[in-house]
Scaffold this motif. Structure first.
Motif, PDB file in Angstrom:
ATOM      1  N   TYR A 237     -14.204 -31.541 -38.062  1.00 42.10           N
ATOM      2  CA  TYR A 237     -14.213 -32.652 -39.326  1.00 42.10           C
ATOM      3  C   TYR A 237     -12.686 -32.997 -39.481  1.00 42.10           C
ATOM      4  O   TYR A 237     -12.566 -34.027 -39.876  1.00 42.10           O
ATOM      5  N   GLU A 238     -11.692 -31.985 -39.186  1.00 43.22           N
ATOM      6  CA  GLU A 238     -10.322 -32.463 -39.316  1.00 43.22           C
ATOM      7  C   GLU A 238      -9.815 -33.305 -38.151  1.00 43.22           C
ATOM      8  O   GLU A 238      -9.194 -34.437 -38.269  1.00 43.22           O
ATOM      9  N   LEU A 239     -10.072 -32.898 -36.980  1.00 44.46           N
ATOM     10  CA  LEU A 239      -9.447 -33.334 -35.647  1.00 44.46           C
ATOM     11  C   LEU A 239     -10.250 -34.425 -35.162  1.00 44.46           C
ATOM     12  O   LEU A 239      -9.870 -35.225 -34.338  1.00 44.46           O
ATOM     13  N   GLY A 240     -11.697 -34.146 -35.714  1.00 44.71           N
ATOM     14  CA  GLY A 240     -12.492 -35.125 -34.775  1.00 44.71           C
ATOM     15  C   GLY A 240     -13.167 -34.775 -33.410  1.00 44.71           C
ATOM     16  O   GLY A 240     -13.769 -35.668 -32.652  1.00 44.71           O
ATOM     17  N   ALA A 241     -12.925 -33.587 -33.047  1.00 44.51           N
ATOM     18  CA  ALA A 241     -13.508 -33.237 -31.844  1.00 44.51           C
ATOM     19  C   ALA A 241     -15.010 -33.316 -31.674  1.00 44.51           C
ATOM     20  O   ALA A 241     -15.657 -33.001 -32.890  1.00 44.51           O
ATOM     21  N   ASP A 242     -15.354 -33.526 -30.707  1.00 43.39           N
ATOM     22  CA  ASP A 242     -17.180 -33.716 -30.419  1.00 43.39           C
ATOM     23  C   ASP A 242     -17.725 -32.939 -29.861  1.00 43.39           C
ATOM     24  O   ASP A 242     -18.894 -32.805 -29.460  1.00 43.39           O
TER      25      ASP A 242
END
Ligand code: B12
Length: 504
Positions: A237-242
């Motif tokens: 949610y903070e770094l946007g990793a999927d």
């Protein structure tokens, strides 16, 4: 006001910028150091001019010590270069080496005049203690610092090993120290923004060939559920990793302990990759497999090592060849790609074992054509580099080169820089390999990877992979591996990715 100790941490270049992943070792150490001081990180995988960046950082800041992370193989040369540059320009600054190389080859590292201290194994406690001792008012009492090796009047002293811990400061790692941490998210077959993460540490197995056993001596510590959830939520949610690539030494541990961790991952639904063992996966119940599917495990790297039960016993692998075949089928049913690694050309029965492995790989491919195969040369660790608990317990056979002379391992970091020893560390060559066998292995791997191009290759368009596969199929079918000149030529144009080089 007392001045807080300042430490510079360096990860010398080991891979291309596009393959750079979080330098987890240095992030963990920075988190520990910052509790009683300050640290700065230089990551040579991103900052390609490591010496320039180091000199610049040292001009800006009065560091009390420099810590360098060193893995055997291609990271040795840049580690030597940056250590020498620091010694020359700032002769009074202590230089500390840590990571796999100084852990396995401690005396060899400390022979170098540009290495003052080596910390063996995990260093979250030992490094801050060393920095405190070096910067404190009293004469440092180095003998008290666990897992530290140091020089005393020209003699190398090895303090006792310290126990492993998985402390939790309650915070996520200090990713911001790397500049924009998002630049470490990479497009992979797992997703558009894959992140590297380590949840558990260590491995409870004691395989004689493995650097992890030499580092951890058969110990493993799992993360608390809350910690895993906090870390993954931050990354998502903070770094946007999927998606996530777990750098755990061995992800699947005892089933009952794994279930709560898998539940967290099933909640977050980020496709993932991890290291695993065939016996652990085969032992999971159907309900846990349901959870594994829900959590979106895409690929598991499994050390298959050899088709010979006898050899697996000798190297203390603890799994059997039938389990390798069985897990390939189990993974197929569950939509998980098994990435199987093999060690060919062992020092005994070199050719015979290699040919048997080729046949075994064919069996695996029949059972599960999606299995990814990694072929390494078996390059055993020298006895002296094993964990102290395992040293001289099961000495393997003497290693002889092609002339029947005993293999003598390097005694200095500079010798480990020689191409033949870099290849040894990378499991790419061994002194007992004949040119003919080396060629044969290369040819087999070429035919295999053209016939079954890896899903991890995102660069080549699907049509080129299909054409290569079609070109290679007659050779593969008829076992005509020798001199696949047309595939080599086609490969030069396509440049298929090789997981044994660009993978982990
Ligand atoms: C990420 C990784 C890489 C990355 C590079 C990482 C980097 N430095 O930027 C890449 C993909 C490039 C890589 C390459 C290679 N790797 Co690699 N890699 C790993 C992996 C998966 C994770 C390492 C990690 O981040 N761990 C998490 C951190 C927190 O732990 P750590 O690194 O151990 O750090 C702790 C301690 O070591 C110590 N420490 C580390 N650095 C420092 C520095 C100081 C100053 C101090 C005091 C302490 C210290 O403290 C840290 C915190 O506790 C490990 C396996 C594993 N699961 O650990 C293999 C592993 C380290 N690699 C290994 C090897 C052999 C290689 C290769 C050289 C060869 C190969 N064929 O795989 C290749 C080179 C390939 C090539 N041809 O170029 C072996 C090392 C074993 C050995 N015998 O030396 C391992 C253990 C895999 C294995 N099981 O065989 N690798």
């Amino acid at each position: 006001m007392t001045r807080l100790p300042q430490t510079l941490l360096i990860n010398p270049t080991i891979t291309s910028r596009s393959s750079a992943r979080f330098p987890l070792s240095l992030l963990h150490l920075a988190a520990a150091l910052d509790q009683s001081g300050n640290s700065t990180i230089i990551d040579g995988n991103v900052d390609r001019d490591v010496i320039g960046a180091t000199m610049h950082a040292m001009e800006q800041n009065a560091f009390d010590a420099v810590g360098i992370s060193v893995m055997g193989g291609p990271q040795i040369a840049p580690s030597i270069d940056v250590s020498k540059a620091i010694r020359e320009r700032y002769p009074a600054i202590p230089i500390i080496w840590g990571g796999y190389f100084p852990t396995l080859y401690t005396d060899t590292a400390l022979v170098a005049p540009y290495v003052d201290y080596a910390i063996r194994g995990q260093a979250e406690e030992s490094l801050p203690e060393l920095i405190a001792a070096l910067t404190g008012p009293a004469v440092p009492d180095l003998a008290k610092i666990g897992s530290l090796s140091w020089k005393h009047d020209g003699v190398v002293m090895h303090n006792p090993n310290r126990r492993f811990t998985l402390g939790d400061s309650g915070l996520v790692l200090p990713y911001d120290k790397l500049g924009d941490p998002r630049r470490y998210l990479a497009r992979t077959f797992l997703g558009r923004r894959t992140v590297a993460h380590q949840a558990a540490i260590g491995c409870r197995f004691r395989c004689t060939f493995c650097g992890v056993a030499a580092m951890f001596g058969g110990t493993t510590v799992l993360p608390a559920v809350a910690r895993l959830e906090r870390d993954l939520r931050y990354l998502k949610y903070e770094l946007g990793a999927d998606s996530v690539q777990f750098f755990d030494h061995n992800f699947f541990d005892r089933e009952q302990d794994m279930i709560p961790l898998l539940e967290v991952m099933a909640k977050l639904e980020m496709p993932w990759w991890c290291y695993a063992r065939s016996d652990a996966l085969l032992g999971l119940s159907e309900s846990t497999w349901k959870l594994v599917r829900k959590s979106r495990l895409r690929m598991a790297y499994i050390g298959a090592e050899s088709p010979s039960g006898q050899m697996l016993k000798e190297i203390r692998k603890g799994t059997r060849p039938d389990q390798t075949l069985e897990v390939a089928e189990l993974c197929r049913r569950n939509g998980v790609i098994p990435e199987m690694s093999f060690m060919v050309a062992p020092p005994e029965n070199t050719e015979e074992e290699t040919e048997l492995t080729f046949e075994f790989i064919r069996d695996l491919k029949r059972i599960n054509p999606e299995s990814e195969i990694i072929v390494y040369i078996y390059t055993p660790l020298p006895e002296s580099s094993k964990h102290e608990k395992d040293r001289n317990k099961r000495p393997g056979m003497a290693l002889l080169d092609l002339n029947g002379e005993p293999v003598v391992f390097p005694k200095t970091p500079e010798e480990w820089m020689e191409p033949r020893w870099v290849d040894y560390a990378c499991h790419a060559d061994a002194p007992w390999l004949t040119d003919k066998l080396r060629r044969r292995i290369l040819d087999f791997v070429t035919v295999l990877r053209c016939r079954f191009p890896t899903v991890q290759d995102l660069r080549s368009p699907p049509w080129t992979k299909r054409s290569l596969s079609a070109m290679a199929s007659w050779r593969y079918r008829q076992r005509r591996y020798d001199r696949p000149w047309e595939l080599n030529l086609a490969n030069r144009l396509v440049r298929l990715r090789m997981p044994q080089v660009s993978g982990l």
